[in-house]
Structure formats: structure tokens, C-alpha cells
Scaffold this active site. Structure first.
Site, PDB file in Angstrom:
ATOM      1  N   LYS A  58      -5.345  11.773   3.846  1.00  0.00           N
ATOM      2  CA  LYS A  58      -4.808  10.959   2.743  1.00  0.00           C
ATOM      3  C   LYS A  58      -5.039   9.495   3.054  1.00  0.00           C
ATOM      4  O   LYS A  58      -4.770   9.046   4.169  1.00  0.00           O
ATOM      5  CB  LYS A  58      -3.288  11.215   2.634  1.00  0.00           C
ATOM      6  CG  LYS A  58      -2.599  10.413   1.557  1.00  0.00           C
ATOM      7  CD  LYS A  58      -2.419  11.248   0.310  1.00  0.00           C
ATOM      8  CE  LYS A  58      -1.967  10.452  -0.875  1.00  0.00           C
ATOM      9  NZ  LYS A  58      -3.052   9.758  -1.595  1.00  0.00           N
ATOM     10  N   LYS A  90       0.610   6.186  10.277  1.00  0.00           N
ATOM     11  CA  LYS A  90       1.666   5.852   9.298  1.00  0.00           C
ATOM     12  C   LYS A  90       2.314   7.122   8.736  1.00  0.00           C
ATOM     13  O   LYS A  90       3.533   7.223   8.636  1.00  0.00           O
ATOM     14  CB  LYS A  90       1.059   5.015   8.156  1.00  0.00           C
ATOM     15  CG  LYS A  90       2.082   4.335   7.277  1.00  0.00           C
ATOM     16  CD  LYS A  90       1.433   3.546   6.147  1.00  0.00           C
ATOM     17  CE  LYS A  90       0.798   2.256   6.604  1.00  0.00           C
ATOM     18  NZ  LYS A  90       0.257   1.452   5.479  1.00  0.00           N
ATOM     19  N   LYS A 108      -9.588   7.409   4.857  1.00  0.00           N
ATOM     20  CA  LYS A 108      -9.778   6.166   4.098  1.00  0.00           C
ATOM     21  C   LYS A 108     -11.177   6.164   3.504  1.00  0.00           C
ATOM     22  O   LYS A 108     -12.097   6.781   4.062  1.00  0.00           O
ATOM     23  CB  LYS A 108      -9.638   4.953   5.029  1.00  0.00           C
ATOM     24  CG  LYS A 108      -9.284   3.672   4.311  1.00  0.00           C
ATOM     25  CD  LYS A 108      -7.795   3.580   4.010  1.00  0.00           C
ATOM     26  CE  LYS A 108      -7.411   2.333   3.287  1.00  0.00           C
ATOM     27  NZ  LYS A 108      -5.948   2.249   3.116  1.00  0.00           N
ATOM     28  N   THR A 163       5.664   0.036  -2.887  1.00  0.00           N
ATOM     29  CA  THR A 163       5.381  -0.664  -1.625  1.00  0.00           C
ATOM     30  C   THR A 163       6.282  -1.894  -1.492  1.00  0.00           C
ATOM     31  O   THR A 163       6.939  -2.080  -0.461  1.00  0.00           O
ATOM     32  CB  THR A 163       3.886  -1.045  -1.545  1.00  0.00           C
ATOM     33  OG1 THR A 163       3.131   0.144  -1.710  1.00  0.00           O
ATOM     34  CG2 THR A 163       3.555  -1.676  -0.212  1.00  0.00           C
ATOM     35  N   ASN A 222       0.693  -6.901  -6.585  1.00  0.00           N
ATOM     36  CA  ASN A 222       1.518  -5.686  -6.669  1.00  0.00           C
ATOM     37  C   ASN A 222       2.660  -5.694  -5.667  1.00  0.00           C
ATOM     38  O   ASN A 222       3.779  -5.318  -5.980  1.00  0.00           O
ATOM     39  CB  ASN A 222       0.661  -4.451  -6.350  1.00  0.00           C
ATOM     40  CG  ASN A 222      -0.255  -4.118  -7.492  1.00  0.00           C
ATOM     41  OD1 ASN A 222       0.116  -4.275  -8.641  1.00  0.00           O
ATOM     42  ND2 ASN A 222      -1.454  -3.673  -7.169  1.00  0.00           N
ATOM     43  N   SER A 229       3.176   8.217  -3.136  1.00  0.00           N
ATOM     44  CA  SER A 229       1.967   9.011  -3.405  1.00  0.00           C
ATOM     45  C   SER A 229       2.223  10.483  -3.074  1.00  0.00           C
ATOM     46  O   SER A 229       1.756  11.382  -3.775  1.00  0.00           O
ATOM     47  CB  SER A 229       0.813   8.526  -2.525  1.00  0.00           C
ATOM     48  OG  SER A 229       0.134   7.479  -3.147  1.00  0.00           O
TER      49      SER A 229
HETATM   50  P1  NAD Z   1      -3.065  -7.517  -5.118  1.00  0.00           P
HETATM   51  O1  NAD Z   1      -4.522  -7.653  -5.266  1.00  0.00           O
HETATM   52  O2  NAD Z   1      -2.237  -7.004  -6.258  1.00  0.00           O
HETATM   53  O3  NAD Z   1      -2.406  -8.919  -4.675  1.00  0.00           O
HETATM   54  C1  NAD Z   1      -2.932  -9.691  -3.641  1.00  0.00           C
HETATM   55  C2  NAD Z   1      -2.326 -11.085  -3.716  1.00  0.00           C
HETATM   56  O4  NAD Z   1      -2.832 -11.856  -2.628  1.00  0.00           O
HETATM   57  C3  NAD Z   1      -2.684 -11.835  -4.998  1.00  0.00           C
HETATM   58  O5  NAD Z   1      -1.571 -12.603  -5.405  1.00  0.00           O
HETATM   59  C4  NAD Z   1      -3.830 -12.736  -4.555  1.00  0.00           C
HETATM   60  O6  NAD Z   1      -3.960 -13.903  -5.373  1.00  0.00           O
HETATM   61  C5  NAD Z   1      -3.373 -13.078  -3.150  1.00  0.00           C
HETATM   62  N1  NAD Z   1      -4.478 -13.546  -2.306  1.00  0.00           N
HETATM   63  C6  NAD Z   1      -5.770 -13.140  -2.312  1.00  0.00           C
HETATM   64  N2  NAD Z   1      -6.476 -13.842  -1.424  1.00  0.00           N
HETATM   65  C7  NAD Z   1      -5.623 -14.704  -0.849  1.00  0.00           C
HETATM   66  C8  NAD Z   1      -5.749 -15.693   0.157  1.00  0.00           C
HETATM   67  N3  NAD Z   1      -6.932 -15.933   0.732  1.00  0.00           N
HETATM   68  N4  NAD Z   1      -4.646 -16.376   0.518  1.00  0.00           N
HETATM   69  C9  NAD Z   1      -3.449 -16.133  -0.074  1.00  0.00           C
HETATM   70  N5  NAD Z   1      -3.271 -15.209  -1.019  1.00  0.00           N
HETATM   71  C10 NAD Z   1      -4.335 -14.511  -1.399  1.00  0.00           C
HETATM   72  O7  NAD Z   1      -2.880  -6.590  -3.819  1.00  0.00           O
HETATM   73  P2  NAD Z   1      -1.582  -5.768  -3.397  1.00  0.00           P
HETATM   74  O8  NAD Z   1      -1.684  -4.385  -3.923  1.00  0.00           O
HETATM   75  O9  NAD Z   1      -0.346  -6.583  -3.684  1.00  0.00           O
HETATM   76  O10 NAD Z   1      -1.809  -5.661  -1.834  1.00  0.00           O
HETATM   77  C11 NAD Z   1      -1.511  -6.747  -0.954  1.00  0.00           C
HETATM   78  C12 NAD Z   1      -1.703  -6.263   0.467  1.00  0.00           C
HETATM   79  O11 NAD Z   1      -0.822  -5.162   0.724  1.00  0.00           O
HETATM   80  C13 NAD Z   1      -3.117  -5.741   0.785  1.00  0.00           C
HETATM   81  O12 NAD Z   1      -3.382  -6.086   2.128  1.00  0.00           O
HETATM   82  C14 NAD Z   1      -2.985  -4.239   0.687  1.00  0.00           C
HETATM   83  O13 NAD Z   1      -3.922  -3.530   1.495  1.00  0.00           O
HETATM   84  C15 NAD Z   1      -1.563  -4.044   1.230  1.00  0.00           C
HETATM   85  N6  NAD Z   1      -0.931  -2.808   0.768  1.00  0.00           N
HETATM   86  C16 NAD Z   1      -0.778  -2.560  -0.561  1.00  0.00           C
HETATM   87  C17 NAD Z   1      -0.169  -1.378  -0.954  1.00  0.00           C
HETATM   88  C18 NAD Z   1       0.059  -1.078  -2.421  1.00  0.00           C
HETATM   89  O14 NAD Z   1       0.669  -0.033  -2.698  1.00  0.00           O
HETATM   90  N7  NAD Z   1      -0.348  -1.932  -3.338  1.00  0.00           N
HETATM   91  C19 NAD Z   1       0.280  -0.458  -0.006  1.00  0.00           C
HETATM   92  C20 NAD Z   1       0.126  -0.747   1.364  1.00  0.00           C
HETATM   93  C21 NAD Z   1      -0.484  -1.938   1.732  1.00  0.00           C
END
Ligand code: NAD
Length: 459
Positions: free
Chosen positions: A80, A104, A116, A201, A252, A392
Site C-alpha cells: 500500500k 508506517k 510506492k 492527514t 490539503n 485509506s
Molecule cells: P498540497 O499540494 O495540497 O499542499 C502543499 C502546500 O505546500 C501548498 O500550500 C504549496 O503552496 C506549499 N508549497 C509548495 N512548495 C513550497 C515551498 N517550496 N515552500 C513552502 N511551501 C510550499 O500537498 P498536501 O497533500 O497538503 O501534502 C503536503 C505534504 O504532506 C507532502 O509532503 C505530502 O507528501 C505529505 N503528506 C500528505 C498526505 C495527504 O494525505 N495529503 C499524507 C501524508 C503525507
């Protein structure tokens, strides 16, 4: 396995090897041999799949795009893990993220292994039709190794429910008459997704902080004081007072963390800084989160970058550069943007005494050591950001049963699952003087070691 993950797993194995309570019947050379076997298994993926997807672009040109699915370990259940669309995607990165998923899921008792996927494109440079073709081709090329009981992908950076819906539909048409709802998670609600998946998350990230401070530490203070843990004085100084907070990333994960802090009104915490890819917004008296959320909803997820745009939404904020969020004088810093945001070169400017990782690997190994030397509490990604994979798992269960839960029920189940893990690792952290990240890895590696041993995979 990446350097930092590999080092922490090896340290976990050394600690478990020296603990006679783990696999007590194994002694001497045979004990060492078994632990070496665990190290060999966890440091390499079971299978690496690579393909070059052939896509006809809107221009008529045919291109070949590198795509991966890496299956790290399935001792606990089907593989997964998300599929990332990003131009820097490469085999090492996907492999490392797959290993993290194995750990995890083991940590949180989610009955899945780790996998992945990745596609080496910048999705912003492709039309909707081209992205649709890439998603279909991804499923066609990897169709034999995917499926509800084999390997279940989910969204990651650059993908979302639109891509999961397209991929699920392709899986369904390749396998007519077979159950398909459990083949991908992170789908839209109309396509069989779970209520609460998008928020899971961010909600889990804030819950991990809140539970540690307001429940675990508060309820166990007299016991914790006997351990002489260097992190405890900081934690105690945070009790019973409103805290200042900063959030890097307003997508998100970050926007939901902001919403959770805003909703937690009785605590009176204030978010004084938020940032995204363009800007940091700062107000020492607290930002109006409800107005920022409205602005972001009206502007494709972006924060305002000019005084005029702020004024239009009655947002009282100073506009600073995007890195400024990391260096604010705040009690708690949430990292919810990208990898490697705090590193050797900027760690000395970080002032927060408590950091929560919503993003994966936002702190490098070197910076982590510097923060530990300053007794900064870091709630690590593997612990804090598992809400997505936990929900999930609920989505997969709902898809298999074709019975769907209410949003409230999803959050109840999410918090119960996270609380169980937090109650297991916090005592290890406070009593053993490791970083919390190491306590989490120790627990996950122990679980995997016992499973691998019982399955006869170590000799
Ligand atoms: P997203 O794309 O919805 O949001 C990312 C945010 O980071 C945006 O506000 C963007 O403008 C900002 N950003 C991008 N580049 C940047 C930079 N250089 N400096 C500062 N801010 C910047 O992504 P997300 O789903 O919120 O995920 C954020 C992180 O959390 C990622 O690393 C992702 O792998 C991790 N993550 C997400 C989930 C999930 O369920 N969405 C789960 C586990 C981990």
C-alpha cells in the site's frame, strides 16, 4: 533505503538485539544472525517495477515517460502506498518512500505492507487529456501486480481523487466482473471514496500534538517526572496556556491543521504565521484563519500575496518571503509542505521548541540531530501524518463491504487507532531517552521482526 531511514532502522535493530525480552529464546550467534536477516530484508524492496509509458501528446508527438511501482514488503498485508507525479521522481526516492510505508503501516497496526509509485513528470505541464492517458497507461502497464488484495495505490504529491478515479475505472475495465472498489484509495465520494479521507492527514497531525500535550503528558505527569527526560521541562512549560503556532504549507494538510487549531477555541492557541509556495503571512496577534481559508478556496488553494488582496478579504497580515515561516518566534511549528525544509544550513535559525511533521521527511538527518541537541520535541512524520493511510484502510474496508460510514464514524475510528499507537510510543520516548522518531522506528521494526520470525522468513 535512504540514508536516514537506513540508519534509524539499524539503530532500532541494535536496540532490539540487546533487549532480551525481544525473541527471548534466541541467544548468541543465532540471535545475531536472525537480526542480520531482518536488516537485510528491511533494507531492500521485494520487487522493483519500472516501465516507460508510451503517450501521444496533444501535439501528436509520442513520448516515453518513466514510471515506477516499488513493492517493499508485504509481510503484514498487501502492498500500500501513493503514486507521486513529480519531475524529480527516481527509483531511489520511490524505494525509500515504499520502505517508509512498510514501517508506517506496521507502527499503526494497519494490515498492509509498504509500496510506492511514481511517474517522472511535472503534472502542471500536461493537459487534462494527457494526464488521463498517463493514468490509464500506468494501470495497463502494472495491471498484473495491482489489485485489492495485492497492491493498493493512493494519491501522493501531484495526484488526487481525479487520478484515482481514472485509475480505478481503468482497473475495472481491464478486470470486468471483479471487485474493484478496493483497488485504489483516495477516490472521490461518488466513485466509492471515504468521507473524511481528504481531512484525515491534517486532523491526525493536530491530534498527535494535542493528545501528547493535553492528554498524555497532563495525565501522566508524576510518572514522567521520575524519568528525568530532558524534553519534559519544555513540554511542561506548554501546559495550561495559549500557544503561538506557525504552519508551513496551506494545502490539503496545512489548511486542515489551521482549521483544527481555529476550531479548538477553548485552547485559545493562535496561528501567527502561515505560508505556501509564494509567501508567508504573519500577524503577531493571530491570523484570521476563517478568512484565509475562504481566500484559498476562492483562489485555487493559494494564499494572498499582496496588501490589496489581503485588504479585499479583511486579512490583517504582514507579507514576508516564503521561508520566513520557519524562523518565527513561536511555540509550535507545523511542517506541511515538502521534504528537506529544515536542513544543516538553516536549522540554527529555527526557534520553535516543538515541531510536528505533517509532510514526509521535512527535516534532514543532520538537522534532526541539531534539534535533538537543543531538546526540541519533534513529532515525526511516521507518527503524525498517518491519518491518510489509516482512513485509506477504512476506505478499502468500506469498498470491500460496499457499506459506507458516516464522517463522524470515520473520525472516531481514526482517533481511536492513532491514540492506540500514541499510547504505545510515548512511554518508550519518555522512559528511554531516544528521540521520538527512534522510539517509533523501534516499535515498527519490533512488530515487523516478530511477524517475519513467526512466518519463518528469517532462516
Ligand atoms: P498540497 O499540494 O495540497 O499542499 C502543499 C502546500 O505546500 C501548498 O500550500 C504549496 O503552496 C506549499 N508549497 C509548495 N512548495 C513550497 C515551498 N517550496 N515552500 C513552502 N511551501 C510550499 O500537498 P498536501 O497533500 O497538503 O501534502 C503536503 C505534504 O504532506 C507532502 O509532503 C505530502 O507528501 C505529505 N503528506 C500528505 C498526505 C495527504 O494525505 N495529503 C499524507 C501524508 C503525507
Amino acid at each position: 533505503m535512504g540514508r536516514q531511514t537506513g540508519t534509524i532502522v539499524q539503530q532500532a535493530l541494535d536496540i532490539l538485539l540487546a533487549d532480551p525480552a525481544i525473541l527471548p529464546l534466541l541467544k548468541g550467534n543465532s540471535r545475531e544472525q536472525i537480526f542480520q536477516s531482518i536488516g537485510a530484508i528491511l533494507s531492500t524492496p521485494n520487487k522493483t517495477h519500472k516501465a516507460y509509458l508510451r503517450i501521444t501528446l496533444d501535439s501528436g508527438n509520442v513520448v516515453r515517460i518513466p514510471a515506477y511501482r516499488i513493492q517493499h514488503n508485504d509481510a503484514i498485508g498487501p502492498y500500500k502506498g501513493g503514486i507521486r507525479f513529480h519531475e524529480s521522481v527516481n527509483e531511489d526516492e520511490v524505494s525509500n518512500l515504499a520502505a517508509l510505508m512498510t514501517l508506517k503501516n506496521a507502527l499503526h497496526d494497519v494490515p498492509f505492507g509498504g509500496g510506492k509509485g511514481g511517474v517522472g513528470i511535472n503534472p502542471r505541464k500536461y493537459s487534462e487529456r494527457e494526464l488521463y492517458l498517463i493514468c490509464k497507461k500506468y494501470v495497463q502497464y502494472f495491471t498484473d501486480i495491482l489489485g485489492p488484495d495485492k497492491d493498493i495505490p493512493a494519491p501522493d504529491m501531484g495526484t488526487g481523487e481525479r487520478e484515482m478515479d481514472w485509475m480505478t475505472a481503468e482497473y475495472k475495465s481491464i478486470h470486468p466482473g471483479r471487485p474493484y472498489l478496493g483497488s485504489f484509495t483516495g477516490k472521490s465520494i461518488v466513485s466509492g471514496g471515504s468521507l473524511g479521507r481528504r481531512e484525515a492527514t491534517g486532523k491526525g497531525v493536530y491530534f498527535s500534538f494535542k493528545y501528547m500535550l493535553d492528554h498524555y503528558i497532563r495525565s501522566n505527569l508524576s510518572t514522567l517526572e521520575t524519568y528525568n527526560n530532558p524534553y519534559l521541562p519544555i513540554a511542561k512549560s506548554y501546559l495550561n496556556r495559549p500557544l503561538t503556532m506557525a504552519i508551513q504549507g496551506f494545502g490539503n494538510v496545512g489548511a486542515v491543521i489551521a482549521q483544527e487549531i481555529f476550531n479548538d477555541q477553548s485552547a485559545q492557541h493562535s496561528v501567527v504565521a502561515v505560508s505556501d509556495r509564494n509567501v508567508t503571512l504573519f500577524n503577531e496577534n493571530g491570523l484570521p484563519i476563517d478568512k484565509l481559508l475562504q481566500y484559498s478556496a476562492d483562489h485555487s488553494g493559494e494564499l494572498p500575496t499582496t496588501a490589496e488582496a489581503c485588504a479585499e478579504y479583511h486579512i490583517d497580515a504582514h507579507i514576508q518571503d516564503r521561508e520566513a515561516v520557519l524562523y518565527q518566534e513561536v511555540d509550535v511549528l507545523f511542517l506541511a509542505a515538502l521534504e528537506e525544509q529544515i536542513h544543516e544550513r538553516n536549522v540554527d535559525q529555527v526557534k520553535a521548541k516543538w515541531i510536528v511533521e505533517g509532510a514526509n521527511a521535512p527535516i534532514t538527518g543532520e538537522a534532526d540531530d541539531v534539534l535533538a541537541a537543543k531538546n526540541v520535541i519533534v513529532i515525526p512524520d511516521i507518527l503524525a501524518n498517518a491519518g491518510g493511510v489509516i482512513v485509506s484502510y477504512f476506505e478499502w474496508l468500506q469498498g470491500k463491504d460496499t457499506q459506507f460510514y458516516s464522517e463522524e464514524h470515520v473520525y472516531e475510528l481514526l482517533y481511536a487507532k492513532m491514540q492506540k499507537t500514541l499510547d504505545q510510543v510515548f512511554p518508550l520516548f519518555f522512559s528511554q531517552n531516544h528521540q521520538l522518531r527512534q522510539s517509533c522506528y523501534n516499535h515498527a521494526v519490533m512488530k515487523l521482526s516478530l511477524v517475519l520470525y513467526r512466518q519463518g522468513k528469517l532462516y
